[in-house]
Design a protein around this motif. Structure first.
Motif, PDB file in Angstrom:
ATOM      1  N   VAL A 202       0.874  -1.176  -0.125  1.00  0.00           N
ATOM      2  CA  VAL A 202       0.163   0.048  -0.061  1.00  0.00           C
ATOM      3  C   VAL A 202       0.890   1.215  -0.197  1.00  0.00           C
ATOM      4  N   GLY A 203       0.560   2.174  -0.676  1.00  0.00           N
ATOM      5  CA  GLY A 203       1.327   3.410  -0.994  1.00  0.00           C
ATOM      6  C   GLY A 203       2.524   2.955  -1.863  1.00  0.00           C
TER       7      GLY A 203
ATOM      8  N   ALA B 154      -0.417  -3.877  -5.609  1.00  0.00           N
ATOM      9  CA  ALA B 154      -0.161  -2.933  -5.369  1.00  0.00           C
ATOM     10  C   ALA B 154      -1.388  -1.815  -5.203  1.00  0.00           C
ATOM     11  N   VAL B 155      -1.084  -0.941  -4.144  1.00  0.00           N
ATOM     12  CA  VAL B 155      -2.547   0.033  -4.111  1.00  0.00           C
ATOM     13  C   VAL B 155      -1.473   1.355  -3.965  1.00  0.00           C
ATOM     14  N   GLU B 156      -1.912   2.217  -4.770  1.00  0.00           N
ATOM     15  CA  GLU B 156      -1.039   3.564  -5.192  1.00  0.00           C
ATOM     16  C   GLU B 156      -2.239   4.630  -5.476  1.00  0.00           C
TER      17      GLU B 156
ATOM     18  N   PRO C 167      -0.569  -6.258 -10.999  1.00  0.00           N
ATOM     19  CA  PRO C 167      -1.776  -5.479 -10.804  1.00  0.00           C
ATOM     20  C   PRO C 167      -1.600  -4.243  -9.846  1.00  0.00           C
ATOM     21  N   VAL C 168      -1.862  -2.904 -10.250  1.00  0.00           N
ATOM     22  CA  VAL C 168      -1.917  -1.949  -9.163  1.00  0.00           C
ATOM     23  C   VAL C 168      -3.283  -1.156  -9.310  1.00  0.00           C
ATOM     24  N   VAL C 169      -3.863  -0.963  -8.324  1.00  0.00           N
ATOM     25  CA  VAL C 169      -5.197  -0.378  -8.105  1.00  0.00           C
ATOM     26  C   VAL C 169      -4.871   1.029  -7.499  1.00  0.00           C
TER      27      VAL C 169
ATOM     28  N   TYR D  73       3.531  -1.304   4.194  1.00  0.00           N
ATOM     29  CA  TYR D  73       3.600  -0.037   3.950  1.00  0.00           C
ATOM     30  C   TYR D  73       5.184   0.339   3.986  1.00  0.00           C
ATOM     31  N   ALA D  74       5.815   0.649   2.906  1.00  0.00           N
ATOM     32  CA  ALA D  74       7.086   0.943   2.599  1.00  0.00           C
ATOM     33  C   ALA D  74       7.456   2.633   2.552  1.00  0.00           C
TER      34      ALA D  74
END
Length: 253
Positions: A48-49, A68-70, A87-89, A108-109
């Motif tokens: 996430v992020g 991925a969530v961005e 996949p990135v959402v 969360y990095a």
């Protein structure tokens, strides 16, 4: 300047971020596996992020099945170039666009500080499967290295922000500050370094939100002066950056 505005500022420097930001050491992921009680290989992980994919690349290399969530359009674009098969959402940690009980691990990095823990913690617990874990981490300043400590002070002064304390918070304070009180949490700090060109080092600094919200003239004034200072320390134009990764892993009750 609000936290939301600073978080969104990364989109204007997505390519610079991808090219200059530091990665993470293998020992970090060893710690995640140890505290989570399972291997990353085969784990369903939501990063996430995710930004440009720095952490996602390493999670994939460990065999994780990553989504991925961005929130940023340009950052997501850089991510797709780096990891076209992942996949990135679009979304953020305060309202995860993911199904309940769908992930073994949420990471969360460098991005937990852009969330509201009052919302992001319940969201993480909703999305995690039974026995799942939430891992958050940051590359933090190695204040015991004199030139890094002094540079940190110059950056804070120039950007008009309060310098961070050179004293690291205790485990209990770190857990409280992250909003993870009441959960079973483990902490590990990993020291590591990388050697980069002077240009990459300065680009890394310039990709931080505190600089991205400044006027161009203000940014350039700092970097002209900083280059002159650093050349005296690193006459070969190669800079050794030292970091301490601060990792917290919270287990789903």
């Amino acid at each position: 300047m609000t936290a939301s505005s600073r978080a969104q500022s990364f989109d204007v420097a997505a390519a610079q971020y991808a090219a200059s930001r530091p990665s993470y050491p293998a020992a970090l992921f060893d710690g995640i596996e140890e505290f989570a009680g399972r291997r990353l290989a085969g784990a369903r992980v939501a990063d996430v992020g995710a930004g440009t994919g720095i952490a996602s690349v390493l999670l994939r290399e460990r065999g994780a099945d990553v989504i991925a969530v961005e929130p940023g359009e340009a950052m997501a674009g850089e991510f797709r170039q780096a990891l076209p098969g992942v996949p990135v959402v679009r979304g953020d940690g305060n309202a995860l666009p993911l199904a309940a009980a769908s992930c073994d691990l949420i990471t969360y990095a460098q991005s937990w500080q852009w969330t509201d823990p009052g919302r992001s913690v319940p969201e993480a617990l909703r999305v995690l499967r039974a026995g799942g874990a939430l891992a958050i981490w940051w590359n933090t300043t190695a204040f015991d290295v004199p030139w890094i400590r002094e540079q940190h002070g110059r950056i804070a002064h120039h950007c008009g922000v309060k310098p961070r304390s050179a004293v690291r918070p205790s485990d209990d304070d770190a857990i409280r500050l992250a909003g993870l009180t009441g959960l079973r949490v483990a902490r590990r700090q990993v020291r590591w370094s990388r050697t980069v060109s002077l240009d990459t080092h300065l680009a890394n600094i310039g990709s931080r939100s505190a600089f991205l919200v400044l006027e161009e003239a203000d940014r350039q004034a700092f970097f002209v002066d900083e280059r002159e200072r650093l050349v005296k320390i690193f006459p070969r134009y190669e800079v050794e950056e030292t970091y301490v990764v601060d990792l917290l892993v919270a287990l789903r009750p």
